[in-house]
Design an enzyme around this catalytic site. Sequence first.
Site, PDB file in Angstrom:
ATOM      1  N   ARG A  40     -21.169  97.109 -68.095  1.00 42.40           N
ATOM      2  CA  ARG A  40     -21.670  95.797 -67.828  1.00 42.40           C
ATOM      3  C   ARG A  40     -20.267  95.485 -66.302  1.00 42.40           C
ATOM      4  O   ARG A  40     -19.558  96.313 -67.522  1.00 42.40           O
ATOM      5  CB  ARG A  40     -21.433  94.633 -67.674  1.00 42.40           C
TER       6      ARG A  40
ATOM      7  N   LYS B 206     -25.108  84.758 -63.615  1.00 43.44           N
ATOM      8  CA  LYS B 206     -26.018  83.524 -62.095  1.00 43.44           C
ATOM      9  C   LYS B 206     -26.113  82.483 -63.027  1.00 43.44           C
ATOM     10  O   LYS B 206     -25.743  81.735 -62.564  1.00 43.44           O
ATOM     11  CB  LYS B 206     -26.602  84.576 -61.764  1.00 43.44           C
TER      12      LYS B 206
ATOM     13  N   GLU C 168     -33.272  89.966 -59.881  1.00 46.73           N
ATOM     14  CA  GLU C 168     -34.574  88.799 -60.124  1.00 46.73           C
ATOM     15  C   GLU C 168     -33.670  87.872 -59.560  1.00 46.73           C
ATOM     16  O   GLU C 168     -32.580  87.516 -59.047  1.00 46.73           O
ATOM     17  CB  GLU C 168     -33.723  88.457 -61.338  1.00 46.73           C
TER      18      GLU C 168
END
Length: 555
Positions: free
Chosen positions: A259, A269, A34
């Site tokens: 992750r 982020k 994204e």
Amino acid sequence: MDANERSLHFIEEIIENDLAENPAKKVHTRFPPEPNGYLHIGHAKSICLNFGIGAKYNGLTNLRFDDTNPTTEDTEYVDSIKADIRWLGFDWEDREYYASDYFDTLYGFAQKLIKKGLAYVDDSNADEIAEMKGNPTSPGVESPYRNRTIEENLDLFERMKQGEFADGSRVLRAKIDMSSPNMHMRDPVMYRIKKAHHHRTGDDWCIYPMYDFAHGQSDSVEEITYSLCTLEFENHRPLYDWFIKELEIFPSRQIEFARLNVSYMITSKRRLLKLVEEGYVSGWDDPRMPTIAGLRRRGYTPASLRVFSEKVGVAKRDNLIELALLEFCIREDLNKKAERVMVVLDPVKLVIENYPEDQMEYLETENNPEDEAAGVRKLAFGRELYIERSDWMENPPKKYFRLGPDRTVRLKSAYIIHCHSFSTDAEGQVSEIKCTYYPNSKSGEDVSGIQAKGTLHWVSKREAISGEIRLYENLFTDAEPTNHEDKDFLEFINPDSLKVLKDAKFEPSLSNVPAERHFQFLRTGYFVTDPDSKPGYPVFNRIVGLKDSWSKKKQ
Ligand code: ATP
Ligand code: MG
């Protein structure tokens, strides 16, 4: 480590089983960022995994920007993401896609579900919808708008698109099951109204698909066969499968992996943005940041990050990887490649009193003992030198092999010297060290018979150039700063994470080094040129020190 030397990880096993059953099956993966921030070390892992699998099985890997949220996304991020992936060494060729490319297609998909009686426009507001959802242990409540007719839903959805209604006044929801134990199946929102400018589609749209109605469908449009994502999407999988089934579209297979978490680093982020916006760091590429841009500026090489990603493997459960492993990977890479040079970080003057004042000589030294092909260079040597302040002690303990009053050491690639006196400044700090040298002790031709236990690095005072050194410590004082329920991660910011030395003394060969060149500064660590360097005034970042704490631990 080569990918072929280790055993298969569980995703490779799945793929190889599929290929054994159906050798014609295409392996097609994608990396789907994204564009709402810079990529971090966790993304590097995902990039290496997706592109690595694409390459290993003669498949393809797309780059797809998941740009469905106009308010947080930006072309600056699109550009940085592309630069980072290229720098890591991967190529998506002409397959650069955007979820926003599919807005028309997705709109059509939504209409199809409405026509099948499987989606409806809900006039409830966000709070009401949340309230009706219930919680995992009790069923939800059906919305009063759930049984609108297909015609009414089609009309309202079209008018949502035309901009007739205010933000938040209506949403489109899938009609699935308000009592499902999986909360994602309780009539999830598919579209919301958001009168916002999009970085690519401008003001064409005022309704935007939710991530859950865009991501899986985009995979289908691109005929992605293996949609690899992180564990938090495991619970979303039944929903994605439901959309695939009801829309009768290409059945991408989603596989979840853990992750990557690295100690002392954060991989979110949103939080990284906070560090940038609130000025805790100088920007997304601050060398203390776990972003790819930050790691690059810090001096990590693409190869070191790829090897790291390979070594951490692919896990099914969350775990924490030690920062020491990442540091091990860059040392391994640079030990073979980096030229050795002499730089005095915190200089103190040393005078060799029996060396003639106007004499200079040029002494040969090797560029890299690990790589003969790296050759040799000449170092200027004269009466006045700089050595490291930390290589001097006025009252040294017995086992101290560096310099002090009446001590003997070797100067690297030069002579053995003996200290006979020194002077101090007003604060009692040593300001000048006075020595004599043994002319018959030259490195390689030493016939002096003198024992010198320690070897110090140095630079000639007359030839040295001044410049800046930036030394870094972890940005956080806690290994898992985001893992404290009672404390914000910002409470663990390390106030001493950056130390700037403005008067370091460099060999003249380092005065105009291009950006991103890596060196080993003898005895003090691996360093890289920072883009802040100016002609005649080098600025170097310390990547890591020389001591490896990883292999030691493993033994
Ligand atoms: P963040 O929480 O930092 O915003 P994200 O997952 O929302 O991360 P995306 O841009 O959506 O960021 O991620 C792109 C891809 O990278 C996704 O497939 C995601 O699963 C993967 N990814 C993100 N963080 C990690 C991580 N720490 N380890 C491995 N893969 C990751
Ligand atoms: Mg995401």
